[in-house]
Scaffold this active site. Structure first.
Site, PDB file in Angstrom:
ATOM      1  N   HIS A 166      -5.351 -14.406   8.878  1.00  0.00           N
ATOM      2  CA  HIS A 166      -4.357 -13.330   8.953  1.00  0.00           C
ATOM      3  C   HIS A 166      -4.890 -12.072   9.647  1.00  0.00           C
ATOM      4  CE1 HIS A 166      -1.706 -15.762   6.537  1.00  0.00           C
ATOM      5  NE2 HIS A 166      -2.595 -15.831   5.569  1.00  0.00           N
ATOM      6  N   PRO A 222       0.834  -1.199   0.000  1.00  0.00           N
ATOM      7  CA  PRO A 222       0.000   0.000   0.000  1.00  0.00           C
ATOM      8  C   PRO A 222       0.873   1.256   0.000  1.00  0.00           C
ATOM      9  CG  PRO A 222      -0.801  -1.597   1.608  1.00  0.00           C
ATOM     10  CD  PRO A 222       0.523  -2.104   1.112  1.00  0.00           C
ATOM     11  N   GLU A 223       0.610   2.143  -0.962  1.00  0.00           N
ATOM     12  CA  GLU A 223       1.387   3.362  -1.072  1.00  0.00           C
ATOM     13  C   GLU A 223       0.521   4.545  -0.638  1.00  0.00           C
ATOM     14  OE1 GLU A 223       3.066   3.334  -5.012  1.00  0.00           O
ATOM     15  OE2 GLU A 223       4.020   1.389  -4.713  1.00  0.00           O
ATOM     16  N   ARG A 268       1.593 -11.018   5.353  1.00  0.00           N
ATOM     17  CA  ARG A 268       3.061 -11.072   5.412  1.00  0.00           C
ATOM     18  C   ARG A 268       3.631 -10.502   6.710  1.00  0.00           C
ATOM     19  NH1 ARG A 268       5.585  -9.381  -0.315  1.00  0.00           N
ATOM     20  NH2 ARG A 268       7.389 -10.328   0.717  1.00  0.00           N
ATOM     21  N   LYS A 271       3.284   7.107   4.642  1.00  0.00           N
ATOM     22  CA  LYS A 271       2.483   5.888   4.542  1.00  0.00           C
ATOM     23  C   LYS A 271       1.996   5.414   5.909  1.00  0.00           C
ATOM     24  CE  LYS A 271       5.080   4.413   0.445  1.00  0.00           C
ATOM     25  NZ  LYS A 271       5.884   3.331  -0.186  1.00  0.00           N
ATOM     26  N   ARG A 280      14.068  -3.329  -7.482  1.00  0.00           N
ATOM     27  CA  ARG A 280      12.675  -3.125  -7.884  1.00  0.00           C
ATOM     28  C   ARG A 280      12.555  -3.062  -9.404  1.00  0.00           C
ATOM     29  NH1 ARG A 280       8.962  -1.203  -4.143  1.00  0.00           N
ATOM     30  NH2 ARG A 280       9.767  -0.876  -2.032  1.00  0.00           N
TER      31      ARG A 280
END
Length: 309
Positions: free
Chosen positions: A106, A2-3, A129, A56, A295
């Site tokens: 999760h 998520p940005e 994660r 963020k 990246r």
């Protein structure tokens, strides 16, 4: 990951919880990037007053209930406002349920709320994660926030700011005798620079890739070789791209949703990100991919040529 647009959209989607009282806090898996504080249940009987975003990070502001049951920052019981600092990491999301919902695999935290009309709501922190974090702002805010650069949509992020940062503010380099220090222009790839949180916050891989494409700048171009005129164009596109992404609810590339369960739609407008091997939307050349700092960086070799000075 998520940005900025996804985090901003998440902030907006939490609005229905404002003014609601925390009735229960359940932590199922405290081991995230940093461990969830073991005293998070202290928020019971606090009210969620507001939600902010910095880079963020989400900042959830809670105020306690006074003895008369009314939310107030002035407390006879010496209770003080509390602030949670939330980072969604690589795969995290905050998901709101308007009824008691079963814990999923999760779901690492469930915070229960009740509104003035007795409506009950649950807020789940979901993170497969486990790279995210939920921390007290007063304990970690200085460490995590003080080094951050300006917000990209603020008046502080300008072409002048970015150009002068690149030209004058490279890391200091000591000479062999360790006595004198000199500064040089930043020579790292321009994409790496605009993704550094110390330079400008929240410009992640998706939005950096798209902004550079629209600006006609190769992502591997040394930052100090990007002209002022190009910087003006780049800053304008960064702002436009981020504003558009926020309007479209961000990008859902895997399973990202905001608190109300909605997905983003910006990914439907992508020109180059994730499209290596496809035709450039502008010139129909084949889009190529290189690695920068590990990246993927997709670009058009014709529209974004490397120009050596």
């Amino acid at each position: 990951m998520p940005e900025l647009p996804e985090v901003e959209t998440t902030k907006t989607s939490l609005a229905p919880l404002l003014g609601q009282k925390v009735t229960n806090v359940q932590v199922f898996q405290p081991k995230l990037r940093w461990s969830i504080p073991d005293n998070l249940a202290d928020l019971v009987d606090y009210t969620l007053d507001s939600v902010e975003r910095r880079a963020k990070y989400l900042i959830l502001n809670f105020i306690p209930l006074a003895d008369d049951g009314i939310s107030s920052t002035v407390q006879p019981r010496n209770l003080q406002p509390r602030q949670l600092l939330v980072h969604l990491g690589m795969s995290g999301s905050l998901q709101q349920h308007n009824h008691a919902s079963d814990k999923r695999k999760h779901d690492h935290l469930i915070m229960s709320f009740i509104g003035a009309d007795s409506t009950q709501t649950q807020l789940h922190y979901y993170d497969p994660r486990r790279f995210g974090s939920i921390l007290w702002l007063e304990e970690y805010g200085d460490k995590l926030l003080n080094h951050l650069g300006p917000e990209p949509l603020s008046d502080a992020f300008t072409a002048d700011y970015l150009y002068h940062l690149i030209q004058r503010s490279r890391q200091s380099i000591q000479t062999q005798n360790s006595k004198s220090i000199k500064k040089q222009p930043i020579k790292r790839a321009i994409k790496s620079v605009i993704m550094e949180q110390q330079a400008v916050v929240g410009v992640g891989n998706i939005y950096a890739t798209e902004s550079l494409y629209l600006s006609g700048i190769h992502p591997a171009t040394p930052a100090n070789e990007v002209s002022y005129a190009q910087i003006v164009i780049l800053v304008a596109h960064i702002k436009t791209i981020l504003q558009k992404a926020i309007k479209l609810g961000g990008s859902t590339l895997r399973d990202f949703t905001v608190a109300d369960g909605q997905t983003g739609y910006f990914q439907q407008t992508l020109n180059v990100y994730g499209r290596q091997g496809n035709a450039c939307p502008h010139c129909e050349s084949t889009l190529e991919n290189i690695k920068l700092n590990g990246r993927a960086s997709v670009y058009c070799p014709l529209c974004q040529p490397i120009i050596s000075m």
